[in-house]
Write an enzyme that holds these catalytic residues in place. Sequence first.
Site, PDB file in Angstrom:
ATOM      1  N   CYS A   1       0.767  -1.114  -0.165  1.00 37.42           N
ATOM      2  CA  CYS A   1       0.181   0.092  -0.063  1.00 37.42           C
ATOM      3  C   CYS A   1       0.868   1.310  -0.061  1.00 37.42           C
ATOM      4  O   CYS A   1       0.458   2.141  -0.776  1.00 37.42           O
ATOM      5  CB  CYS A   1      -0.851  -0.101   1.320  1.00 37.42           C
ATOM      6  SG  CYS A   1      -2.152   1.380   1.227  1.00 37.42           S
TER       7      CYS A   1
ATOM      8  N   CYS B   1      -6.514  -4.200   6.394  1.00 37.32           N
ATOM      9  CA  CYS B   1      -7.693  -3.506   6.405  1.00 37.32           C
ATOM     10  C   CYS B   1      -8.743  -3.721   5.394  1.00 37.32           C
ATOM     11  O   CYS B   1     -10.092  -3.459   5.814  1.00 37.32           O
ATOM     12  CB  CYS B   1      -7.171  -1.894   5.847  1.00 37.32           C
ATOM     13  SG  CYS B   1      -6.608  -1.812   4.157  1.00 37.32           S
TER      14      CYS B   1
END
Length: 432
Positions: free
Chosen positions: A101, A207
């Site tokens: 990410c 997440c």
Amino acid sequence: MRVLAAMSGGVDSAVAASLAVEAGHDVVGVHMALSRNRDQFRTGSRGCCSIEDAGDARRAADMLGIPYYVWDLSEKFEDTVVADFLSEYEAGRTPNPCVRCNEHIKFEALLDKATALGFDAVATGHYARIETREATLPDGGRRTVRELHRSPNDAKDQSYVLAVAGPERLARAMFPLGGFASKDEVRAEAARRGLSVSAKPDSYDICFVADGDTRGFLQSRLGSRPGEVVDVSGEVVGEHDGAYAFTVGQRRGLALGRPAADGKARYVVDVQPATNTVVVGSAELLSVDRIAGEKALWFDGVLPAAGPAPLVEPVGTPSPRAEEVEPPADVVPDADGWFDAEVQVRAHGAPVPARVRSVARAGDAYGDGVPEGARPASAVEWTDPSAPAMEIELTGAPLRGVAPGQSVVVYRGTRVLGQATVCRAWRAPAAR
């Protein structure tokens, strides 16, 4: 400077944006919508990127008096971070989605868009520091070089997951929380500034797997693929629904039909996607003291032969090649290219002493594969044999459960020197 503040809706990014405003920068807040199917509310500390988080980020921006926008990066996130997560597990590797990410979203998609819009830097709530030093150029001139360092908050340090962003992208990053020694200090700062997120729980786990069931998520995307669990002798000791759901070092969830002959616990020591086989063995087989890493990058001219352009200022000035910048005085490779450092293979793992060497091509690292006679722990093929690589020899105690796909970060004290992705790990015969 014009600064784009990445605001997740949590306390860290809110305080980082507040500090950027206080420093006199022209700040704009942006919330990244990364999920295609966002929940209205998140469940306690699990997950992120909910509509609730976007609302918290907006309220923080309103309190700071800065413009605020929501950018939909969900397609990019799905195509890079989630896709990498799935393909890595499918290939028998163990990915770190936070590393990807930072590489593909926060310091690629977000930073590139910010640069295109005329922003000078992106501010985030990461716990890490940027320090500068003066380096000498071949013509005797001096240049300011920026270095990535650990945060003084050992419990929250994120230099490990930031190292993959590389020197050039981190040259346009700001980490306002770099000087905070604890999360309590950040929460107190948020409360003092009247930010409503001061007591908001931290998010944890992956997440996009908000319920914490990684195996269930993988099976929902990759389907059921029944196969065998075997011991190191090849004897079948169990079954599974997909080798992709296992990782080197795993002990729980093996569901073996019978105990080992010696009665000791068994661990995953290898995942073989080609045959859909999971190999289990004793804990001793997980110990490694040799690591080969691919797609290596180096900071601040540490190793010019394989390193990228160094992290330099001012932003916008063409960067010289790594060999044009004087390396740190305490990083001096020997005649064979080895230098002493520390390496870390998990986000919150302890750094361990090692010798490290740059290799121009991954295919040349430790010759062609694991040396003959070595005890293999786990290995997969190089994803790009022509890419730069690094060789690592641990000089202290062996590490356990090092898996292909993990990020390995090289440190000297608090300073990040380089980063690579683990491809092979084993224990050399002399270390038995």
